[in-house]
Motif scaffolding. Structure first.
Motif, PDB file in Angstrom:
ATOM      1  N   ARG A 120      70.596  40.341  47.521  1.00 21.38           N
ATOM      2  CA  ARG A 120      69.673  41.255  48.192  1.00 21.38           C
ATOM      3  C   ARG A 120      70.181  42.696  48.129  1.00 21.38           C
ATOM      4  O   ARG A 120      69.378  43.634  48.015  1.00 21.38           O
ATOM      5  CB  ARG A 120      69.460  40.801  49.645  1.00 21.38           C
ATOM      6  CG  ARG A 120      68.745  39.448  49.721  1.00 21.38           C
ATOM      7  CD  ARG A 120      68.321  39.109  51.138  1.00 21.38           C
ATOM      8  NE  ARG A 120      69.442  38.915  52.044  1.00 21.38           N
ATOM      9  CZ  ARG A 120      70.124  37.779  52.176  1.00 21.38           C
ATOM     10  NH1 ARG A 120      69.816  36.737  51.429  1.00 21.38           N
ATOM     11  NH2 ARG A 120      71.108  37.671  53.045  1.00 21.38           N
ATOM     12  N   ARG A 121      71.504  42.891  48.179  1.00 21.21           N
ATOM     13  CA  ARG A 121      72.050  44.249  48.027  1.00 21.21           C
ATOM     14  C   ARG A 121      71.749  44.800  46.635  1.00 21.21           C
ATOM     15  O   ARG A 121      71.431  45.991  46.477  1.00 21.21           O
ATOM     16  CB  ARG A 121      73.560  44.243  48.274  1.00 21.21           C
ATOM     17  CG  ARG A 121      73.972  44.165  49.733  1.00 21.21           C
ATOM     18  CD  ARG A 121      75.425  44.553  49.922  1.00 21.21           C
ATOM     19  NE  ARG A 121      76.327  43.710  49.164  1.00 21.21           N
ATOM     20  CZ  ARG A 121      76.861  42.580  49.623  1.00 21.21           C
ATOM     21  NH1 ARG A 121      76.585  42.164  50.842  1.00 21.21           N
ATOM     22  NH2 ARG A 121      77.687  41.875  48.864  1.00 21.21           N
ATOM     23  N   LYS A 122      71.856  43.959  45.642  1.00 22.84           N
ATOM     24  CA  LYS A 122      71.580  44.405  44.270  1.00 22.84           C
ATOM     25  C   LYS A 122      70.113  44.764  44.094  1.00 22.84           C
ATOM     26  O   LYS A 122      69.772  45.751  43.424  1.00 22.84           O
ATOM     27  CB  LYS A 122      72.012  43.322  43.283  1.00 22.84           C
ATOM     28  CG  LYS A 122      73.536  43.131  43.246  1.00 22.84           C
ATOM     29  CD  LYS A 122      73.946  41.889  42.482  1.00 22.84           C
ATOM     30  CE  LYS A 122      75.457  41.669  42.568  1.00 22.84           C
ATOM     31  NZ  LYS A 122      75.878  40.422  41.883  1.00 22.84           N
ATOM     32  N   MET A 123      69.220  43.976  44.675  1.00 14.37           N
ATOM     33  CA  MET A 123      67.800  44.330  44.618  1.00 14.37           C
ATOM     34  C   MET A 123      67.542  45.649  45.335  1.00 14.37           C
ATOM     35  O   MET A 123      66.746  46.477  44.870  1.00 14.37           O
ATOM     36  CB  MET A 123      66.953  43.222  45.243  1.00 14.37           C
ATOM     37  CG  MET A 123      66.785  41.995  44.367  1.00 14.37           C
ATOM     38  SD  MET A 123      65.483  40.885  44.976  1.00 14.37           S
ATOM     39  CE  MET A 123      66.238  40.282  46.486  1.00 14.37           C
ATOM     40  N   LYS A 124      68.230  45.846  46.452  1.00 18.17           N
ATOM     41  CA  LYS A 124      68.066  47.096  47.200  1.00 18.17           C
ATOM     42  C   LYS A 124      68.528  48.283  46.365  1.00 18.17           C
ATOM     43  O   LYS A 124      67.910  49.363  46.401  1.00 18.17           O
ATOM     44  CB  LYS A 124      68.848  47.018  48.513  1.00 18.17           C
ATOM     45  CG  LYS A 124      68.621  48.207  49.426  1.00 18.17           C
ATOM     46  CD  LYS A 124      69.337  48.013  50.769  1.00 18.17           C
ATOM     47  CE  LYS A 124      69.098  49.196  51.686  1.00 18.17           C
ATOM     48  NZ  LYS A 124      69.790  49.005  52.998  1.00 18.17           N
TER      49      LYS A 124
END
Length: 295
Positions: free
Chosen positions: A168-172
């Motif tokens: 989810r951090r990478k998508m953010k």
């Protein structure tokens, strides 16, 4: 016109067995993908079956469990088909690993109308002239309209990316860099509209790539893994071989590039999309001919 067409595709919301397995393995992802409720526990690539089969057969389509289906189509469904008692026709389905033997396939050879790609064909020992192609390529014929309001950069993550904090951090990070995120449980026609309206697509799932190629949009296959194997996995290679394309998987960090690196990435994606166009038209001709058995 005959009655309803019963089709099977991967669908956790329609199968208690699949639901249980998904909640055990990917509950964090599905909890975060609980909107919209109409698409709860669904994946656009698999749900594409409902629209495609109705389009080519002229019949209404109902989901059915394996063993009661008339047909299987989009998806890497052939291992479950053979291990869980599938009985229907096979139109464009594929293997996600070469674990079904030619002997198993030979016992039901009359059921094969088409398979996804040459890896599936060869692993099953099928005839060289069997039609190839993922049925998702037929969205090219749907007349999907792009929006006047373009999406400069579209991200289509595989649903498993939602499982972890790291994912989810990478998508953010990609969202902060200007990517619009199209969740994998979007309704199919909404996903197609997003893709058609995009100038560049980054996808970590196979059908993000397939549908982008079909709609003529530049696309790059990416990975959110810490260590990235540039060689696409078995099912990806099956599709890519069907359109005579070799492309590498890149890290999500590479699509964050600016300047010349970004321009080179997009240029390659454009070239690849143009290179597969003729092959897609040829595959679609064979898929449509094979689909007559479903009418």
């Amino acid at each position: 016109m005959v009655g309803k067409l019963k089709a099977h595709w991967w669908s956790p919301r329609r199968s208690l067995k699949t639901f249980g397995a998904e909640m055990k393995q990917h509950s964090a992802a599905w909890v975060r993908l609980s909107r919209p409720k109409s698409s709860l526990l669904s994946n656009y690539g698999d749900e594409l079956n409902h629209i495609l089969l109705a389009e080519v057969s002229g019949r209404s389509v109902d989901w059915a469990p394996l063993g009661k289906e008339d047909v299987v189509a989009v998806g890497s469904i052939l291992v479950p088909y053979f291990t869980q008692g599938g009985v229907g026709l096979i139109w464009g389905s594929g293997l996600n690993q070469p674990s079904v033997s030619p002997e198993q396939a030979a016992r039901v050879s009359e059921r094969f109308l088409a398979v996804r790609g040459p890896r599936t064909r060869d692993a099953l020992g099928l005839a060289a002239d069997i039609p190839l192609g993922d049925p998702g390529l037929l969205v090219r014929n749907f007349g999907i309209q792009a929006s006047p309001r373009r999406i400069p950069k579209l991200l289509i993550p595989h649903f498993t990316v939602y499982n972890s904090n790291a994912g989810r951090r990478k998508m953010k990070a990609l969202a902060s860099a200007g990517f619009t995120i199209a969740a994998p449980n979007l309704p199919v026609r909404q996903m197609l509209h997003h893709i058609a309206s995009s100038d560049f697509v980054a996808s970590s799932g196979m059908h993000g790539m397939i549908l982008s190629h079909a709609l003529g949009r530049p696309v790059q296959l990416i990975s959110f893994a810490e260590t990235v194997d540039p060689e696409p996995g078995y099912k990806y290679g099956d599709y890519l071989a069907s359109v005579n394309l070799h492309t590498e998987v890149i890290s999500f960090t590479e699509v964050l590039a600016n300047g010349k690196a970004r321009d080179a990435l997009i240029s390659r994606a454009i070239e690849n999309t143009e290179a597969v166009s003729v092959a897609i038209d040829e595959l679609n001709t064979g898929l449509l001919a094979a689909s007559r058995a479903l009418r």
